[in-house]
Design a protein around this motif. Structure first.
Motif, PDB file in Angstrom:
ATOM      1  N   ASP A 228      47.596  29.448   4.812  1.00  0.00           N
ATOM      2  CA  ASP A 228      48.826  30.088   4.345  1.00  0.00           C
ATOM      3  C   ASP A 228      48.599  31.594   4.475  1.00  0.00           C
ATOM      4  N   VAL A 229      48.945  32.109   5.634  1.00  0.00           N
ATOM      5  CA  VAL A 229      48.560  33.490   5.944  1.00  0.00           C
ATOM      6  C   VAL A 229      49.273  34.473   5.018  1.00  0.00           C
ATOM      7  N   ASP A 230      50.503  34.169   4.658  1.00  0.00           N
ATOM      8  CA  ASP A 230      51.208  35.065   3.744  1.00  0.00           C
ATOM      9  C   ASP A 230      50.478  35.135   2.405  1.00  0.00           C
ATOM     10  N   ALA A 231      49.971  33.993   1.961  1.00  0.00           N
ATOM     11  CA  ALA A 231      49.212  33.979   0.702  1.00  0.00           C
ATOM     12  C   ALA A 231      47.914  34.770   0.857  1.00  0.00           C
ATOM     13  N   VAL A 232      47.284  34.641   2.000  1.00  0.00           N
ATOM     14  CA  VAL A 232      46.034  35.379   2.248  1.00  0.00           C
ATOM     15  C   VAL A 232      46.305  36.881   2.159  1.00  0.00           C
ATOM     16  N   VAL A 233      47.377  37.294   2.779  1.00  0.00           N
ATOM     17  CA  VAL A 233      47.723  38.713   2.804  1.00  0.00           C
ATOM     18  C   VAL A 233      48.069  39.198   1.387  1.00  0.00           C
TER      19      VAL A 233
END
Ligand SMILES: Cc1ncc(C[n+]2csc(CCOP(=O)(O)OP(=O)(O)O)c2C)c(N)n1
Ligand SMILES: [Mg+2]
Length: 844
Positions: free
Chosen positions: A342-347
């Motif tokens: 979940d790249v948005d969560a990572v960011v």
């Protein structure tokens, strides 16, 4: 500590404070459980092996449960129950629970541009690995595939940090994804990286250099908001996590050079593997000093690139905790677990982590969970040990495809093709680069310092005039009116006052104080750390005076002259590897400074062997990186048992080659003074290993008249001028030499010369030859050492002495070989020592 650069958001209705609890106790009850335990049921592993752990405290039904679950048992799991400060926990809850409208503006990645940027980074990260794989099949690259979200994560770290004042990211990491980071964080041209895979002329690197995934790199990063951040990726050995303390020491030095605002300007980022994070003690040692004044850097961002595997070992065999990152729970710092797909969560987590660091000056851990697409390196076949896992991974699409789907980027395949063409063109060009690129620029402060072989022109004069010595003595032995000094310390200072003015021989403690005082006075910063170093293990230093009525401190060395440089002396944590690594790192970014690490007893330095081997001894040969670090290692056979006798001279001398180190055992106080000053004032930057005394610290035989401090230099060899034509030359180092002198006196022997070899390496050949010649052509030459035959410097010295001795026989006197350095019995020690002395004088 950093100033508060970020405004904490006003309390939101859903925060954990008692105010909200009273407004809606039912909601608060449900949320409270989720804030504490929600991460245990989170959706954190993209492949689903790390199953949610059923937790009865987490209610499943009802409106609040659904709401809380979406926040705390989602793709982000916050593990923060162990943080003592309620306002810090609340800070995180507030951000996690922000209403969408606020969150959008602050944290959510919804803007199209950002998504495009992230997609681009993900494609680049993946395709870069694939091009290397195709073109250099069979080479190790340690692919990042499966955890490529690291690249947008670091992008966000840089963007946020830059907005909060960062000008440089000091980054330590090991093998995984390192080449990718060099390309996409340090932003080195792909041509340069590919050139590292091309053949170079082997003659240019024979016996030196390092593999490409260990080399450091520097570069410039332009952040999303247009900020510029300098990137410094620290050179790193195979020894996992050994680079941690070095990175932190380097950061601290950069911060100290800057002075005010340093903590904001230089941000350290450590990237760890999951197995290494959980398993390697040196990381725990490094995190343990995060908040201590002598070592803090105002918070480090730790990222665990968690692929749930270490080489062939499954995460189930790596640690006793649920997550590798749990080891960090002993500190009062947040751990953010996040699903790496979940790249948005990572960011979002990356941004929260950096803001937290700048808000509270604290370490933060991001545990980014993904998988490893290939074997450990690309030459390993992972289907042998994890067949089912790798079957599943084979069918799993790369992250950029998943992300492109999520954001509806239909042009993603075309972009991937364009990026592939770009890398392939770079790869073709790489063959034309003839010299192996260094990929890094050294900071300007190294311009005036040299490595390589020793040259006589590097030498400087280190003596001081009597007037200078007595002026320094005055400053060193006085304290403010009204300061309640301890009677024992008062006496010591009175004695030191007599030493500095020639009324009493100078001992080691005073010699060191004079060396430090003279250096700081003329602008050389001094930093010394070690266990109990402020007082000194042997009660010899007393660098800090403590008022016995109020424990106020007075540091004479910080009060030598107006405008002087700082003299910092710290008691370290009870760590060797962690602290030695830090001080080595510090010396790397403060070449003008005299940086010293002191072992409690020399033996304990072996706990830091990886730092000695990998950085101090080999750093110049592997990476062309210099250090002037000093190691002070108390050494000497005094009947105190196996672990308080030997600093293992043999290990250091074995590491010596091509003038990589200096190894010395100064046998008297003045020699120690000159040695320290020489180290600071010469511009030849080489690590200096000093075997320091224990009982001899105050012994009259090792004390020096003040006149010896006005001599020009350190003597690599102390000649014997008492005896004329000798028929036996004893050559030795340190304490045994004084014992031999006493024995010679007792025996009224007039035909035995005693030569002190003060510098073991680089071996002072000309001076030794001069001593042999002084005593005629027919003397026996006898190497005398306290250490057993399988230890000490003997093995290294014998061939050298034989070569120089010509026709003269070369003999040795030493303890018998032994697995343990020294006897546990003081009585046995006495007998052994007596035997050594007797043998040394037994001729024929
Ligand atoms: C101190 C040390 N012990 C052992 C090794 C050998 N080794 C290299 S990588 C590796 C596995 C590392 O696993 P992890 O930390 O999870 O990183 P990953 O490769 O999975 O990214 C091992 C055991 C090493 N390099 N250093
Ligand atoms: Mg791993």
């Amino acid at each position: 500590m950093p100033t508060q650069t970020i405004k904490t958001k006003s309390a939101l209705p859903s925060s954990n404070g008692s105010d909200s609890a009273s407004s809606n106790p039912e909601r608060e009850r449900v949320f409270s459980a989720y804030r504490q335990w929600g991460y245990l049921e989170g959706d954190l592993d993209p492949l689903g092996f790390l199953r949610p752990r059923p937790t009865p405290e987490l209610e499943k039904d009802g409106e609040y449960a659904r709401e809380a679950r979406a926040i705390y048992s989602s793709t982000i799991g916050v593990e923060i129950n162990h943080i003592y400060a309620p306002e810090r926990r609340r800070w995180i809850y507030d951000r996690m629970e922000s209403p969408a409208s606020e969150a959008t503006e602050a944290y959510e990645v919804t803007e199209k541009e950002d998504q495009q940027r992230i997609l681009d980074l993900l494609i680049r990260a993946d395709i870069f690995e694939q091009v290397v794989q195709q073109r250099y099949l069979g080479s190790k690259r340690f692919s990042l595939e499966g955890t490529t979200a690291l690249i947008p994560l670091v992008d966000e770290v840089l963007d946020t940090a830059s907005r909060l004042g960062a000008i440089e990211l000091v980054m330590g990491m090991s093998h995984r994804g390192r080449l990718n980071v060099i390309a996409h964080v340090a932003r080195r041209a792909p041509e340069e990286i590919f050139a590292g895979f091309e053949d170079v002329d082997p003659r240019s690197v024979l016996g030196s250099g390092d593999v490409k995934y260990h080399m450091g790199a520097t570069g410039e990063y332009t952040t999303r908001s247009g900020g510029k951040v300098h990137i410094h990726l620290v050179s790193n050995p195979s020894h996992l996590e050994a680079v941690d303390p070095v990175t932190i020491g380097r950061t601290r030095a950069k911060q100290d050079r800057t002075g005010e605002g340093g903590r904001e300007k230089y941000l350290p980022l450590l990237v760890h593997g999951d197995a290494a994070f959980a398993g390697q003690g040196i990381l725990a040692e490094t995190m343990n000093y995060a908040d201590l004044p002598g070592y803090t850097v105002g918070g480090t961002i730790h990222v665990v690139v968690n692929n749930l595997i270490g080489f062939t070992t499954s995460y189930l065999e790596e640690h006793s905790t649920r997550f590798a990152a749990c080891i960090a729970r002993r500190q009062s710092i947040p751990i953010f677990h996040v699903n790496g797909e979940d790249v948005d969560a990572v960011v979002r987590v990356a941004r929260m982590a950096v803001e937290y660091r700048y808000q509270f000056g604290s370490d933060v851990v991001i545990d980014m969970i993904g998988y490893r697409r290939h074997g450990h390196s690309e030459v390993d076949d992972p289907t042998v040990t994890q067949p089912l896992l790798y079957k599943k991974i084979k069918e799993h699409p790369p992250l950029w495809e998943i992300y492109a789907d999520d954001i509806g980027a239909t042009d993603a395949p075309a972009r991937a093709a364009a990026i592939r063409a770009e890398f392939e063109a770079a790869q073709k060009n790489a063959g034309t680069i003839k010299e192996k690129p260094t990929m890094r620029e050294l900071p300007r402060y190294w311009n005036n310092y040299f490595g390589g072989l020793h040259k006589p022109e590097f030498e400087v004069e280190t003596g001081l005039s009597s007037a200078e010595l007595s002026e320094l003595t005055q400053r060193l032995t006085t304290y403010p009116d009204g300061f309640h000094i301890h009677p024992k310390v008062k006496k010591l200072l009175e004695q030191r006052a007599e030493m500095g003015t020639g009324k009493r021989p100078v001992d080691y403690g005073m010699a060191e104080a004079l060396a430090f005082a003279s250096l700081v006075k003329t602008g050389t910063h001094v930093r010394l750390s070690g266990q109990d170093s402020r007082r000194g293990t042997f009660n010899q230093r007393h660098s800090v005076l403590i008022d016995i009525e109020n424990e106020n401190e007075y540091v004479p060395l910080e009060n030598i002259a107006p405008g002087q440089a700082r003299c910092e002396i710290y008691n370290s944590t009870l760590s060797e590897a962690g602290v030695l690594g830090f001080e080595y790192g510090y010396s790397r970014d403060y070449p003008e400074s005299l940086v010293l690490w002191e072992a409690q007893f020399g033996d304990f330095a072996n706990v830091a062997q990886a730092i000695v081997d990998q950085f101090i001894a080999a750093g110049e040969a592997k990476w062309n990186l210099l250090s002037g670090l000093v190691m002070l290692l108390p050494h000497g056979y005094e009947g105190q048992g196996p672990e308080h006798s030997s600093a293992r001279i043999e290990r250091f001398i074995q590491l010596a080659a091509k003038h990589n180190l200096q190894i010395a055992q100064p046998s008297n106080a003045a020699q120690y003074f000159h040695l320290l000053r020489r180290q600071a004032l010469r511009h030849w930057r080489k690590p200096l290993i000093v075997f320091t005394p224990k009982s001899m610290l105050r012994h009259p035989d090792a004390s020096s008249p003040i006149d010896d401090f006005t001599h020009k230099n350190f003597l690599n060899v102390i000649p014997d001028t008492e005896v004329g034509e000798a028929d036996r030359i004893l050559i030795c180092t340190g304490k045994i030499g004084h014992e031999l002198e006493a024995e010679r006196k007792k025996r009224k022997d007039t035909s035995t010369a005693i030569v002190f070899l003060e510098q073991l390496y680089p071996f002072p050949e000309a001076e030794v030859v001069a001593e042999f010649d002084r005593h005629g052509q027919h003397a026996d030459i006898v190497w005398v050492q306290e250490e057993p035959a399988n230890m000490g410097a003997m093995f290294n010295m014998l061939p050298r002495l034989k070569r120089l001795a010509g026709e003269r026989p070369v003999l040795t006197v030493k303890r018998s070989s032994s697995p343990s350095p020294a006897t546990g019995s003081a009585k046995a020690h006495e007998v052994e020592q007596r035997t050594l002395l007797t043998l040394a004088f037994t001729k024929g």
